[in-house]
Structure formats: structure tokens, C-alpha cells
Design an enzyme around this catalytic site. Sequence first.
Site, PDB file in Angstrom:
ATOM      1  N   TYR A 114     -11.781   7.732   3.662  1.00 30.33           N
ATOM      2  CA  TYR A 114     -11.274   6.487   3.090  1.00 30.33           C
ATOM      3  C   TYR A 114     -10.347   6.791   1.919  1.00 30.33           C
ATOM      4  O   TYR A 114      -9.230   6.250   1.840  1.00 30.33           O
ATOM      5  CB  TYR A 114     -12.428   5.606   2.632  1.00 30.33           C
ATOM      6  N   SER A 133      -6.564   1.314  -3.661  1.00 26.05           N
ATOM      7  CA  SER A 133      -7.951   1.300  -4.146  1.00 26.05           C
ATOM      8  C   SER A 133      -8.039   2.282  -5.300  1.00 26.05           C
ATOM      9  O   SER A 133      -7.183   3.175  -5.436  1.00 26.05           O
ATOM     10  CB  SER A 133      -8.889   1.748  -3.012  1.00 26.05           C
TER      11      SER A 133
END
Length: 245
Positions: free
Chosen positions: A155, A142
Site C-alpha cells: 500500500y 496518504s
Amino acid sequence: MSNIKGKVVAITGASSGIGEAAASLLAHHGAHVVLGARRTERLEALTTEIRSKGGSADYQQLDVTKRDQMEGFIGYAEKQFGRVDVIVNNAGVMPLSKLEALKVEEWDRMIDVNIRGVLYGIAAGLPIMRKQGFGQFINIASIGAYSVTPTASVYCATKYAVRAISEGLRLEVGGDIRVTLVSPGVTESELADSISDEEARQGMQEYRRISISSDAIARSILYAMEQPADVDVNEIIVRPTASPN
């Protein structure tokens, strides 16, 4: 001619989003795709769709947090086709919240899926690739692997870990096994559906106003795969053109 035809590709998190898009695109280009996820009804529907268009697809139920299931999944792909060319470690979750919300169970879930799931994929696939003398890991990270934002501390930490694991794997395997890290920016997917914290959910709705389709990430995976064996595309970051994020 694309260097995809005939490749055996195992994809985790294949029931929706990037995994689903990658499965459809790669099968369209002639790959044998083996799909893994917990929601078998979606896998069955996707497999049926791919086969109806002349593609090759199989599926297995898979919880990436269970090492035995991951070994069974990758082993199934090898047994069916005699080899495993590519493993796409795509499964991930993103239940964002501020650390002070103390959603410890959600932290644990992200660590289990986003980090252990990738490691289990590597553990299952690396001995096979070493034995056959070729292979490629494509790990989905990501833009959160490059910078941290509020509510995304854990995250982002998991995605930094995927980035570090991918680079370490690349340095260790060398030669015959390729390692690619694909880091999507804001992409249409079900990731945000797992956010239980209301403040984080509202923030993510604004954050995701500008996004790209999962097909864009699938094309990046295709690009990394179709390079000649002596070309290793190590990192790809894909963002919406109109977004600074």
C-alpha cells in the site's frame, strides 16, 4: 468570492469517503461535479442529494483500472460542460497484510487501482488540459507516501508512487496546469473494509481509534482549488491533531 464557482470537477472514487465529501463540498461552492465509481446506486443517490440542494452533479459508472472507462468518464465531463478544470484522482484500496501472507491478488489490486488508476486519469485528462490551456490534477495519496509501516508495504509503495508521479507531472507540465498531492492521515472512510487479513484488520482498528472526518480532506481539496491560477499548492498533509501517525 470563492474561485470554485463554475469549475468542472471530475472525481473518481466518489461513492463514499473523501470522494463523496469532496463532491458535496465543491458542489455547495458552485462547482459542476462529475462523479465516477463502480457503485452507481450510491452515485445516483449522491447526485440526487446535490441537485436537491441546488448544486450541479452528473455521474458515470467507472472502474479506474479500465483505461477505456476512464477516458469515457473524463470525455463525458468535457462533452457535458465544454472543459475539464480539475481531475481528483481519489479512488483507492487498502487491503493490508504482511508480505509473508502472500496475498498476491490483493497486491495486484492495489497496484491496479492506486497507481494505474491515477495514471489513467492523467492520460485521459492531460490532452484536454493541454488543448484548453489550463487545468489541475489533485491526486490523493496518504501519509503512507512518506513512511512505511508493517502490513502496509505494498500500500505504501503505491502511495509513494502516486507522490512520485505527481511530482514528475508537476515538473513536466509547468505553466498552465497545476498539480496537487493531498496526503490524508487517519481518516474516516471505507478503506479499511477491504482488509481480509485478520491480524492487519485488528491492527488497523487500533490505528484508526483517532481519526478525522473525510470533510477535513474535502476542505483541503477546496483550498488547493480556490487559489488563483498562478498559485500551485503542491503538497498537503492532513493529520488528526491528536495522532502521531
